[in-house]
Design an enzyme around this catalytic site. Structure first.
Site, PDB file in Angstrom:
ATOM      1  N   ARG A   1       0.839  -1.209   0.000  1.00  0.00           N
ATOM      2  CA  ARG A   1       0.000   0.000   0.000  1.00  0.00           C
ATOM      3  C   ARG A   1       0.869   1.252   0.000  1.00  0.00           C
ATOM      4  O   ARG A   1       0.549   2.253  -0.619  1.00  0.00           O
ATOM      5  CB  ARG A   1      -0.886   0.023   1.252  1.00  0.00           C
TER       6      ARG A   1
ATOM      7  N   ASP B   1     -13.922   5.999   6.671  1.00  0.00           N
ATOM      8  CA  ASP B   1     -15.073   6.920   6.726  1.00  0.00           C
ATOM      9  C   ASP B   1     -15.247   7.537   8.108  1.00  0.00           C
ATOM     10  O   ASP B   1     -16.369   7.682   8.604  1.00  0.00           O
ATOM     11  CB  ASP B   1     -16.358   6.173   6.307  1.00  0.00           C
TER      12      ASP B   1
ATOM     13  N   ARG C   1      -9.842   2.553  -2.494  1.00  0.00           N
ATOM     14  CA  ARG C   1      -8.625   2.108  -1.818  1.00  0.00           C
ATOM     15  C   ARG C   1      -8.509   2.860  -0.498  1.00  0.00           C
ATOM     16  O   ARG C   1      -8.868   4.042  -0.420  1.00  0.00           O
ATOM     17  CB  ARG C   1      -7.361   2.421  -2.638  1.00  0.00           C
TER      18      ARG C   1
ATOM     19  N   HIS D   1     -19.443  10.072   0.853  1.00  0.00           N
ATOM     20  CA  HIS D   1     -19.888   8.756   1.324  1.00  0.00           C
ATOM     21  C   HIS D   1     -21.424   8.707   1.323  1.00  0.00           C
ATOM     22  O   HIS D   1     -22.073   9.647   1.795  1.00  0.00           O
ATOM     23  CB  HIS D   1     -19.341   8.506   2.739  1.00  0.00           C
TER      24      HIS D   1
ATOM     25  N   SER E   1     -22.718  12.113   3.036  1.00  0.00           N
ATOM     26  CA  SER E   1     -21.809  12.938   3.834  1.00  0.00           C
ATOM     27  C   SER E   1     -20.574  13.255   3.009  1.00  0.00           C
ATOM     28  O   SER E   1     -20.121  12.426   2.212  1.00  0.00           O
ATOM     29  CB  SER E   1     -21.330  12.175   5.083  1.00  0.00           C
TER      30      SER E   1
ATOM     31  N   ASN F   1     -13.722  13.081   1.212  1.00  0.00           N
ATOM     32  CA  ASN F   1     -14.372  11.905   0.625  1.00  0.00           C
ATOM     33  C   ASN F   1     -15.879  12.106   0.647  1.00  0.00           C
ATOM     34  O   ASN F   1     -16.413  12.721   1.564  1.00  0.00           O
ATOM     35  CB  ASN F   1     -14.009  10.668   1.468  1.00  0.00           C
TER      36      ASN F   1
ATOM     37  N   GLY G   1      -8.397   5.378   9.225  1.00  0.00           N
ATOM     38  CA  GLY G   1      -9.680   4.756   9.591  1.00  0.00           C
ATOM     39  C   GLY G   1     -10.667   4.944   8.454  1.00  0.00           C
ATOM     40  O   GLY G   1     -10.553   5.896   7.687  1.00  0.00           O
TER      41      GLY G   1
HETATM   42  C1  GRF Z   1     -20.750   7.054  -4.531  1.00  0.00           C
HETATM   43  O1  GRF Z   1     -21.969   6.620  -3.983  1.00  0.00           O
HETATM   44  C2  GRF Z   1     -19.789   7.458  -3.436  1.00  0.00           C
HETATM   45  O2  GRF Z   1     -20.409   8.040  -2.340  1.00  0.00           O
HETATM   46  C3  GRF Z   1     -19.198   6.137  -3.042  1.00  0.00           C
HETATM   47  O3  GRF Z   1     -19.026   5.452  -4.261  1.00  0.00           O
HETATM   48  C4  GRF Z   1     -19.999   5.905  -5.192  1.00  0.00           C
HETATM   49  C5  GRF Z   1     -19.238   6.357  -6.407  1.00  0.00           C
HETATM   50  O4  GRF Z   1     -20.093   6.660  -7.462  1.00  0.00           O
HETATM   51  N1  GRF Z   1     -17.987   6.321  -2.267  1.00  0.00           N
HETATM   52  P1  GRF Z   1     -19.518   7.387  -8.758  1.00  0.00           P
HETATM   53  O5  GRF Z   1     -18.324   6.555  -9.247  1.00  0.00           O
HETATM   54  O6  GRF Z   1     -19.137   8.779  -8.406  1.00  0.00           O
HETATM   55  O7  GRF Z   1     -20.648   7.312  -9.755  1.00  0.00           O
END
Ligand code: GRF
Length: 212
Positions: free
Chosen positions: A65, A145, A91, A109, A136, A107, A143
């Site tokens: 990694r 999310d 990743r 989520h 979010s 990020n 860690g």
């Molecule tokens: C989204 O729902 C994002 O929140 C999650 O993965 C999905 C990615 O969708 N982490 P996209 O590739 O942007 O269409």
């Protein structure tokens, strides 16, 4: 502010950022590069269609990694990146990467964190039977999310929903929330104190009546 987007999949959130940028809705944020770890993924095609510089760094080509993250760091530094947006990037980044871009990695989520971290969050929420889910945008820390939440949008679970309908309604909200957060960061309206993040509202547009 130079912004990089890292993605692994379809890239619809990347597309939302590209579209917002084309409509001058990202303020001083400039998309300078897209990085993917999955050759041939939709996000790469979207970057190319938008004529954005893009690179592929396939994690399977690296023995650790740390080595993968080092390659990412070098590619991003080459573009003088100041903010890294993870948009469906599948990743887990090491402390080496997070130290290189300290407090400059966010990020998106698909749940109201801290509920339902990890993968398949929309399905987890649906099966749990929650009445409200959502999405979010958060700072990334060590860690999964788990970093401080910057902004969230609630999405009600409807009586006739299924997992797919809920996923799509949450995704539609992600497409609005993520560009608004990128803009707020680029405009210097986001501050962090411990786990609490404050986002100042955008200054109202002043219309000065023209003299006639
Ligand atoms: C989204 O729902 C994002 O929140 C999650 O993965 C999905 C990615 O969708 N982490 P996209 O590739 O942007 O269409």
């Amino acid at each position: 502010m130079n912004v990089a987007v890292l993605a692994s999949g379809t890239g619809s959130n990347l597309q939302a950022l590209i579209d917002a940028s084309a409509r001058h809705l990202l303020g001083p944020a400039r998309l300078v590069v897209v990085g993917v770890n999955v050759p041939g993924c939709g996000a790469l095609a979207r970057a190319q269609a938008a004529r954005l510089p893009a690179f592929v760094i396939d994690h399977r080509d690296y023995s650790s990694r740390g080595a993968f993250d080092q390659a990412l760091i070098e590619a991003l530094r080459h573009h003088a990146v100041e903010l890294v947006v993870l948009a469906g990037f599948m990743r887990i980044l090491t402390p080496r990467f997070l130290d290189a871009f300290r407090t400059r990695v966010i990020n998106v989520h698909p749940s109201l964190l801290p509920a339902f971290p990890g993968v398949n969050s929309q399905a987890q929420a649906f099966r749990h039977g929650v009445r409200i889910s959502g999405c979010s945008v958060h700072f990334v820390e060590d860690g999964v999310d788990s970093g401080p939440v910057i902004a969230q949008t609630a999405v009600p679970v409807l009586d006739d929903d299924d997992e797919e309908r809920l996923r799509l309604r949450i995704l539609a909200e992600e497409h609005k929330l993520l560009p608004s957060v990128v803009r707020a960061i680029a405009e210097g309206r986001v501050s962090v104190e411990g786990r609490r993040v404050r986002v100042q509202a955008q200054a109202p547009i002043r219309v000065t009546p023209s003299e006639s």
